[in-house]
Design an enzyme around this catalytic site. Structure first.
Site, PDB file in Angstrom:
ATOM      1  N   LEU A 175      33.759 -31.745 -34.305  1.00 34.23           N
ATOM      2  CA  LEU A 175      33.736 -31.071 -32.996  1.00 34.23           C
ATOM      3  C   LEU A 175      35.139 -30.972 -32.396  1.00 34.23           C
ATOM      4  CD1 LEU A 175      31.976 -30.138 -30.440  1.00 34.23           C
ATOM      5  CD2 LEU A 175      32.276 -32.487 -29.662  1.00 34.23           C
TER       6      LEU A 175
ATOM      7  N   HIS B  50      34.119 -39.420  -9.855  1.00 37.68           N
ATOM      8  CA  HIS B  50      34.962 -38.991 -10.984  1.00 37.68           C
ATOM      9  C   HIS B  50      34.902 -40.030 -12.107  1.00 37.68           C
ATOM     10  CE1 HIS B  50      36.317 -35.748  -8.566  1.00 37.68           C
ATOM     11  NE2 HIS B  50      37.114 -36.444  -7.792  1.00 37.68           N
TER      12      HIS B  50
ATOM     13  N   ASP C 146      30.793 -30.232 -12.394  1.00 40.55           N
ATOM     14  CA  ASP C 146      30.961 -30.227 -10.939  1.00 40.55           C
ATOM     15  C   ASP C 146      29.968 -31.178 -10.269  1.00 40.55           C
ATOM     16  OD1 ASP C 146      32.110 -29.464  -8.563  1.00 40.55           O
ATOM     17  OD2 ASP C 146      31.083 -27.535  -8.439  1.00 40.55           O
TER      18      ASP C 146
HETATM   19  C1  IPE Z   1      35.714 -26.316 -10.544  1.00 40.48           C
HETATM   20  O1  IPE Z   1      35.142 -27.140  -9.590  1.00 40.48           O
HETATM   21  C2  IPE Z   1      36.811 -27.028 -11.258  1.00 40.48           C
HETATM   22  C3  IPE Z   1      36.400 -28.137 -12.109  1.00 40.48           C
HETATM   23  C4  IPE Z   1      35.185 -28.499 -12.366  1.00 40.48           C
HETATM   24  C5  IPE Z   1      37.479 -28.846 -12.733  1.00 40.48           C
HETATM   25  P1  IPE Z   1      35.592 -27.097  -8.074  1.00 40.48           P
HETATM   26  O2  IPE Z   1      34.772 -28.100  -7.361  1.00 40.48           O
HETATM   27  O3  IPE Z   1      37.060 -27.238  -7.970  1.00 40.48           O
HETATM   28  O4  IPE Z   1      35.208 -25.613  -7.647  1.00 40.48           O
HETATM   29  P2  IPE Z   1      34.945 -24.970  -6.208  1.00 40.48           P
HETATM   30  O5  IPE Z   1      36.115 -25.326  -5.349  1.00 40.48           O
HETATM   31  O6  IPE Z   1      33.685 -25.582  -5.684  1.00 40.48           O
HETATM   32  O7  IPE Z   1      34.797 -23.527  -6.477  1.00 40.48           O
HETATM   33  C1  IPE Z   2      34.147 -31.982 -10.174  1.00 41.15           C
HETATM   34  O1  IPE Z   2      33.589 -32.637  -9.088  1.00 41.15           O
HETATM   35  C2  IPE Z   2      35.426 -32.600 -10.632  1.00 41.15           C
HETATM   36  C3  IPE Z   2      36.629 -31.819 -10.323  1.00 41.15           C
HETATM   37  C4  IPE Z   2      36.621 -30.629  -9.792  1.00 41.15           C
HETATM   38  C5  IPE Z   2      37.899 -32.410 -10.640  1.00 41.15           C
HETATM   39  P1  IPE Z   2      34.064 -32.351  -7.608  1.00 41.15           P
HETATM   40  O2  IPE Z   2      35.164 -33.290  -7.263  1.00 41.15           O
HETATM   41  O3  IPE Z   2      34.383 -30.921  -7.402  1.00 41.15           O
HETATM   42  O4  IPE Z   2      32.760 -32.737  -6.787  1.00 41.15           O
HETATM   43  P2  IPE Z   2      32.141 -31.966  -5.557  1.00 41.15           P
HETATM   44  O5  IPE Z   2      31.977 -30.551  -5.964  1.00 41.15           O
HETATM   45  O6  IPE Z   2      33.098 -32.132  -4.430  1.00 41.15           O
HETATM   46  O7  IPE Z   2      30.839 -32.651  -5.313  1.00 41.15           O
HETATM   47 MG    MG Z   3      33.307 -29.308  -6.878  1.00 45.20          MG
END
Ligand code: IPE
Ligand code: IPE
Ligand code: MG
Length: 253
Positions: free
Chosen positions: A144, A50, A33
């Site tokens: 792995l 990303h 995240d």
């Molecule tokens: C969780 O992250 C999903 C992934 C890392 C793929 P999100 O960014 O979607 O989660 P919330 O919305 O902050 O809970």
């Molecule tokens: C995690 O990073 C990737 C996915 C959930 C696909 P985020 O896109 O959720 O990044 P933040 O949480 O908005 O910073």
């Molecule tokens: Mg996120």
């Protein structure tokens, strides 16, 4: 006037200690995240975060391999992530292909097997094609297991299992009396895998966001403020080190 600041040893630099090789978690799950926030901090569009995150995946795969982790489950796209803007979703759906284009040769060389959990069929055709190619290509590798949670949601997974179980009861494939935790687990996307020993979530959020609700019942959790694109082998080692300090009791004493 400039002033010399005291030298604060950062936590990571204290980690000279080697890990105990006999206490490495078999299965590590990571909620990757913070990509969007990483990009925002730099004045870049979210998708730049990303894209950068791909390199962190490779770093953690390398490290996991080196430490002899057996399974690495990475949360890449949740069933709730479809709520995002269409352009961001389209970018995310192209990322597996991009990642595999760069890293599949190295993954092959390192004997890594690729698999996914989640609703694979509902992914765009081009995403499925790229990922299926990598699954087929690596299926005989026995190092792995790199397991991507792609269009994964734990509640969906549990509902799906219940429906399948009810249908199997209906046609007498199993009986209600025989149904237990072990059999239930076999109906989940994670069938055949041991439960994660360690869950890591980056970016400072401390929630599960619909990840592996059943499987994480006795998992050790480790949270870090580091944003996913900044995650690397040093931070991964820190997580394993912290894991090794834990005392797992499973309800016992
Ligand atoms: C969780 O992250 C999903 C992934 C890392 C793929 P999100 O960014 O979607 O989660 P919330 O919305 O902050 O809970
Ligand atoms: C995690 O990073 C990737 C996915 C959930 C696909 P985020 O896109 O959720 O990044 P933040 O949480 O908005 O910073
Ligand atoms: Mg996120």
């Amino acid at each position: 006037m400039s002033m010399k600041l005291p030298f604060f040893k950062n936590k990571q630099t204290e980690l000279h200690e080697d890990l105990e090789s006999d206490n490495i978690p078999d299965h590590v799950a990571i909620i990757m995240d913070g990509n969007g926030r990483w990009a925002k901090k730099r004045g870049l569009p979210r998708i730049a975060g990303h894209k950068e995150g791909i390199n962190s995946v490779n770093k953690v795969v390398r490290a996991a391999n080196q430490y002899n982790v057996k399974v690495l489950t990475l949360y890449a796209f949740s069933t709730e992530n479809w709520k995002r803007p269409k352009s961001e979703i389209e970018f995310l759906m192209k990322l597996p292909k991009e990642f595999l284009h760069i890293y599949l040769p190295e993954l092959m060389e390192n004997n890594v097997r690729i698999d996914t959990i989640g609703d694979f069929d509902a992914l765009p055709q081009h995403t499925k094609k790229a990922v299926q190619y990598a699954k087929d290509k690596t299926k005989n590798n026995n190092g792995l297991l790199l397991n991507f949670a792609l269009n994964y949601g734990s509640r969906l997974e549990i509902m799906r299992a219940i429906k399948q179980i009810m249908s199997d009861i209906d046609c007498s494939k199993i009986s209600i009396d025989s149904l237990d935790e072990k059999i239930f687990s076999e109906y989940l996307y994670t069938q055949g895998l041991s439960d994660p020993d360690l869950l890591i979530r980056t970016s400072g959020e401390q929630r599960l966001s619909n990840f592996l609700l059943w499987q994480l019942a006795y998992t050790e959790f480790w949270f870090t403020d580091v944003l996913w694109p900044d995650f690397d082998e040093v931070i991964f080692k820190e997580a394993l080190y912290e894991y090794q300090q834990r005392k797992r009791r499973y309800g016992g004493i």
